[in-house]
Write an enzyme that holds these catalytic residues in place. Structure first.
Site: not given
Ligand code: PLP
Length: 377
Positions: A38, A269
């Site tokens: 998965k 930032y």
């Protein structure tokens, strides 16, 4: 290849094979080893990984949704493919068309499957998922008897197996798993009586296989360990040399630009990092879009020239900055290791997970499913 990304995930097939064989040995030759593929095989590529496991004898595969099962079949994967998260009733024919095995957790789905089986004049094999303490998907223990009795009355359905899942098998010293296993054993024994035949029993995940081998039963479902990581993040404590799992994934990128700035300069930032002296900074083309979680800002490290370089300032969408003041001669184009080894240094998925307050599982999914992958022998 033209236009190849700077960021490359490498998957080592030999490591996947080694891990599969090691886990098969641990589980015992009488026990089927189902490969959980998965989440695109925890970021390792569902098709390529399933093929690799099939090459070393794997005949059972597990995925979350039906579309993944269809994809596996379309890629010529043989054997049993278990669908763990149910299905939408409009998709029920796919189980028959592609020979997929549903893991049931409700009567409604059983009825839909039965109707389709009758319509197609076929039988379908199902496994039953019981919730013995995970408190997630599955019918509750006191519903098992009634469920199986009802299921027997549905034409076209053959219940071949019973499954449960451990919530705490990564805790080696806990008595929880043995207790839950005892409960599962009792339940599945009474299920056998109702069915009048022996069901295929499976409950062990990687933690079960590695730390509670008595829980292996007829089949085990391995995920993280196949990809080379221990579920508790402890690398093979108590295992003999040569018997360790091998991480299959590595993540490399390269230096884009190098610059030297003076003290007191804000980086990225928000200027959450300010240089405290003259600093050489390498700019890397990897950001949170590439799975490098923003929570690693001012926390994570990468390897350059075999040495650790700290991520400074906030991680951007496609870029981040690392301090290379202590590493001589760093140039644009130099190889950078985000996950894996360079010379004598290694950054593991467990270490990155620790910085992120997460687990290796998430790191592998983030990196593997957001970057170009290459499978090497
Ligand atoms: C993902 C999953 C596993 C595998 O768990 P690991 O801890 O990765 O070994 C086993 N069973 C079920 C039902 C799962 O969803």
């Amino acid at each position: 290849m033209a236009g190849e990304s700077y960021n490359q995930i490498q998957i080592n097939r030999a490591a996947l094979c080694h891990n599969y064989r090691l886990l098969q040995k641990r589980a015992g030759s009488q026990t089927r080893l189902l490969a959980m593929v998965k989440a695109d095989a925890y970021g390792h590529g569902m098709i390529e990984s399933a093929k690799t496991f099939a090459d070393v004898g794997c005949k059972d595969f597990g995925v979350a949704e039906i579309g993944e099962g269809v994809q596996l079949r379309a890629s010529d994967i043989q054997g049993n493919i278990f669908i763990f998260l149910g299905f939408d009733s409009s998709d029920v024919a796919l189980f028959f068309d592609y020979g997929l095995t549903p893991v049931l957790y409700d009567m409604e789905s059983a009825k839909v499957l039965s109707r389709e089986a009758v319509k197609q004049n076929k039988e379908i094999t199902v496994h039953l998922k019981v919730d013995c303490g995970m408190t997630r998907l599955g019918i509750l223990p006191d519903e098992v008897e009634q469920f199986l009795t009802q299921l027997k009355q549905l034409p076209g359905i053959v219940c071949a197996g019973i499954a449960s899942h451990f919530p705490r098998a990564d805790e080696q010293d806990s008595s929880h798993t043995p207790e839950q296993f005892l409960y599962f054993e009792q339940l599945s024994a009474s299920a056998d009586k109702i069915q009048k035949h022996s069901l295929i029993k499976h409950t062990a995940n990687s933690g079960g296989i590695l730390y509670f081998p008595q829980t292996c039963c007829d089949m085990v479902r391995a995920g993280i360990a196949l990809y080379g990581y221990y579920p508790d993040g402890i690398a093979g404590v108590g295992t003999e040399a040569g018997e360790k799992l091998q991480p299959a994934m590595s993540f490399t990128t390269r230096v884009l630009q190098v610059k030297t700035v003076s003290a007191g300069v804000g980086v990225s930032y928000g200027h959450t990092y300010t240089t405290d002296g003259k600093t050489r900074i390498a700019v890397l083309p990897v950001g949170y879009e590439d799975g490098l979680s923003r929570s690693l800002s001012n926390t994570g490290e990468v390897l350059i020239h075999g040495k650790r370089a700290a991520i400074i300032g906030r991680i951007c969408m496609n870029l981040c900055m690392v301090d290379v003041s202590h590493i001589k001669g760093v140039q644009p184009g130099d190889k950078v290791v985000v996950l894996g080894s360079q010379f004598d240094e290694t950054i593991s998925g467990d270490e990155i997970a620790g910085w992120m307050d997460s687990i290796s599982y998430e790191v592998l999914c983030l990196f593997g499913n957001n970057n170009q992958r290459k499978h090497i022998e």
